[in-house]
Design a protein around this motif. Structure first.
Motif, short mmCIF file in Angstrom:
data_model
loop_
_atom_site.label_atom_id
_atom_site.label_comp_id
_atom_site.label_asym_id
_atom_site.label_seq_id
_atom_site.Cartn_x
_atom_site.Cartn_y
_atom_site.Cartn_z
N ASN A 1 51.42 50.44 30.17
CA ASN A 1 50.59 49.40 30.79
C ASN A 1 50.55 48.14 29.94
O ASN A 1 50.57 47.02 30.46
N ARG A 2 50.47 48.30 28.63
CA ARG A 2 50.39 47.14 27.74
C ARG A 2 51.67 46.32 27.73
O ARG A 2 51.67 45.15 27.34
N HIS B 1 51.33 41.83 33.61
CA HIS B 1 49.91 41.68 33.91
C HIS B 1 49.23 43.04 33.73
O HIS B 1 48.93 43.73 34.72
N LEU C 1 46.65 46.11 33.15
CA LEU C 1 45.29 46.42 33.58
C LEU C 1 44.44 46.75 32.34
O LEU C 1 44.98 47.11 31.30
N PRO C 2 43.13 46.64 32.45
CA PRO C 2 42.28 47.06 31.33
C PRO C 2 42.50 48.54 31.01
O PRO C 2 42.72 49.35 31.91
N ASP C 3 42.43 48.88 29.72
CA ASP C 3 42.63 50.28 29.32
C ASP C 3 41.68 51.22 30.03
O ASP C 3 42.04 52.34 30.40
N GLN C 4 40.43 50.76 30.25
CA GLN C 4 39.45 51.64 30.88
C GLN C 4 39.84 51.99 32.31
O GLN C 4 39.49 53.06 32.83
N THR C 5 40.59 51.09 32.96
CA THR C 5 41.05 51.39 34.32
C THR C 5 42.05 52.53 34.29
O THR C 5 42.01 53.44 35.14
#
Length: 291
Positions: free
Chosen positions: A121-122, A126, A128-132
């Motif tokens: 994801n990183r 674009h 997403l937030p890690d918490q997502t």
């Protein structure tokens, strides 16, 4: 409905558009014009179908009356829905479409460690937030073949491996699904069993409430007959035990406790049990009164 979250509306619109395409391909009918709210999703889906050769350029416009090309149904056709589908219910909606049109259905589930998901994801343009990502990992529901017969055509792969033999497994999964389309009557027995369970639960609930009222009234009548307090306790225990036996017989579909009502005019199981219980309760209380 406008009160639905945006992502739910988008998912619903996509399924509606997908069904329009399926109806045209399976039944050979025209591509019906979508509702105004689904127009953007419809245009994207048509563009995708055109890119895959399912529709000729002139036939991919959103108007009614256009038909899919003959080539679309002259060879095996796979529709790939690439999505998280983290709730099983989301995937079941697609299965229902397959069943409705007697099509094949299969699931490819990519199992990936949370840390690997976060790293990938990183690297996105674009992210997403890690918490997502963490929330998704907690919510996602893997296929469960033992509990859900409709998930039998499922394959779980380690997303982080990317082994070459995965391709063979995927091809085997697609071939097995293609050879075994979902039949509309396959789910009938399951649905009937589910409906039966709901009806049984409803009947048991009604019978339970009625038997409780009968017990309450019977205890009041017994008290009016000046039955001793010690016997009142025994009477209550006996009536409650009788109620449990009647309700269990009702849930199991047994007629053990309802034989006296075989000739009864009642056909509803709950009504029959209530009538039988009333009769038995009267018999029980009479034992105490006539002592």
């Amino acid at each position: 409905p406008p009160q639905l979250p945006r992502w739910k509306r988008s998912r619903r619109e996509l399924l509606q558009c997908l069904e329009r395409v399926l109806r045209a391909l399976v039944a050979g009918g025209p591509l019906a014009a979508p509702a105004a709210g689904t127009q953007p999703a419809w245009e994207r889906l048509l563009a995708c179908c055109r890119g895959q050769g399912l529709l000729a350029p002139a036939e991919s416009r959103a108007g009614a009356g256009q038909r899919g090309t003959d080539a679309a149904t002259s060879r095996p056709l796979y529709l790939v829905l690439d999505d998280n589908f983290y709730y099983r219910s989301m995937r079941y909606e697609v299965y229902q479409l397959a069943r409705k049109y007697s099509l094949s259905f299969c699931q490819l589930f990519l199992e990936c460690p949370l840390e690997c998901c976060l790293q990938r994801n990183r690297l996105r343009s674009h992210p997403l937030p890690d918490q997502t990502i963490c929330l998704m990992a907690r919510k996602i529901e893997m296929p469960d073949v033992e509990k859900n017969a409709w998930e039998q055509n499922s394959l779980i792969l380690k997303s982080s491996d990317g082994a070459s033999e995965d391709n063979e497994q995927i091809i085997s999964l697609l071939a097995a699904a293609l050879e075994n389309p979902v039949k509309q009557n396959e789910e009938n027995s399951e649905q009937k069993e589910a409906d039966r369970a709901i009806c049984a639960a409803s009947a048991a609930h009604r019978a339970d409430q009625a038997c409780r009222r009968i017990i309450s009234q019977t205890m009041k009548d017994a008290k009016d007959k000046n039955i001793l307090p010690s016997e009142m306790k025994s009477l209550a225990e006996e009536l409650n035990k009788l109620k449990v036996e009647f309700l269990e017989a009702l849930r199991q579909g047994s007629n053990l406790k309802t034989q006296i009502c075989v000739q009864s005019q009642y056909s509803d199981p709950a009504t029959t049990v209530i009538s039988s219980f009333q009769h038995e309760a009267t018999t029980v209380v009479n034992k105490y009164i006539l002592r």
